[in-house]
Design an enzyme around this catalytic site. Structure first.
Site, PDB file in Angstrom:
ATOM      1  N   SER A 123      70.496  37.355  67.566  1.00 20.12           N
ATOM      2  CA  SER A 123      69.426  36.633  68.242  1.00 20.12           C
ATOM      3  C   SER A 123      68.552  37.642  68.970  1.00 20.12           C
ATOM      4  CB  SER A 123      70.005  35.636  69.256  1.00 20.12           C
ATOM      5  OG  SER A 123      69.003  35.119  70.107  1.00 20.12           O
ATOM      6  N   TYR A 161      75.942  33.803  75.744  1.00 18.28           N
ATOM      7  CA  TYR A 161      75.345  33.826  74.403  1.00 18.28           C
ATOM      8  C   TYR A 161      74.678  35.172  74.157  1.00 18.28           C
ATOM      9  CZ  TYR A 161      72.399  32.358  70.464  1.00 18.28           C
ATOM     10  OH  TYR A 161      71.788  32.254  69.244  1.00 18.28           O
TER      11      TYR A 161
END
Length: 240
Positions: free
Chosen positions: A143, A156
């Protein structure tokens, strides 16, 4: 039997399903893996109706036995593995003072532990493909938050940064065996995972899942001499 074969995790929707569809277009036999059986079965049926050779193996990929089951089912059906797509992921926002241990462990297990286990369980098959054509490929969905950590998505962000680091390590460890690894680092993609932000960012302004799958198609076509360690997908108008 397909001449090339792939495993795609998190394949029931979004980026994973888009990559699986592209692999079907390219003639790969595909094992689809995800947590929810009904949703995964529907995705597999959609691809079968399009004429692609797929099987679906549902299970909680945070668990070692589920990872082993996916790889075993894949080998039994296809007998080879040329592409592994570690795409399954989960993101749960929280301020650092409010992080729940259960949700912390879930993100660590799905986002980081599962890809590592898939590498381990698939190493023999990937090495066989690499020995044959020097172009076995592992794609790891990271990401943009793995490149620059985000507030309230700290766990995350940390797992996705670790995915980038692990990808780099795998290139150094496995490239001599004809195995390449690439980390995909997208900003907001129009999937269910980004529903939480769609009140502020319109879906039409987000990256498309097909943008990601087309990048993976490109990776499939590179020569054995070319490694792409990571790809960053930025949204138009964002700071790069």
């Amino acid at each position: 039997m397909a001449q090339r074969a792939a495993i795609v995790t998190g394949a029931s929707s979004g980026i994973g399903l888009a990559i699986a569809r592209m692999l079907g277009e390219e003639g790969y036999g595909i094992t689809l893996a995800a947590r929810r059986p009904e949703k995964l079965a529907a995705a597999a049926q959609e691809l079968r109706e399009a004429g692609y050779d797929v099987q679906d193996v549902a299970g909680p990929l945070s668990e070692e036995d589920a990872v082993k089951a996916v790889v075993a089912a894949h080998e039994q059906r296809y007998g080879r593995l040329d592409v592994l797509v570690n795409n399954a992921g989960v993101g749960i926002g929280a301020a650092v003072a409010d992080i729940e241990t259960k949700r912390l462990d879930m993100q660590l297990d799905v986002n980081l532990r599962a890809p590592i286990l898939f590498y381990r369980e698939c190493a023999r098959l990937l090495r066989a493909a690499g020995s044959e054509h020097r172009n076995a490929l592992v794609v790891n969905t990271s990401s943009i938050s793995g490149k620059r950590g985000q507030a309230w998505l700290s766990i995350y962000s940390a797992t996705k940064a670790a995915v980038i680091g692990f990808t780099e390590a795998m290139n150094k460890e496995l490239n001599a065996d004809g195995i390449k690894s690439t980390a995909l680092c997208p900003a907001f993609v129009d999937t269910a995972m980004t529903d939480f932000v769609k009140g502020h960012v319109q879906p039409s302004d987000m990256i498309r899942p097909e943008d990601i799958s087309e990048a993976v198609r490109m990776l499939l076509k590179l020569s054995p001499a070319c490694i792409v360690p990571e790809i960053i997908f930025a949204r138009a108008g964002e700071d790069l």
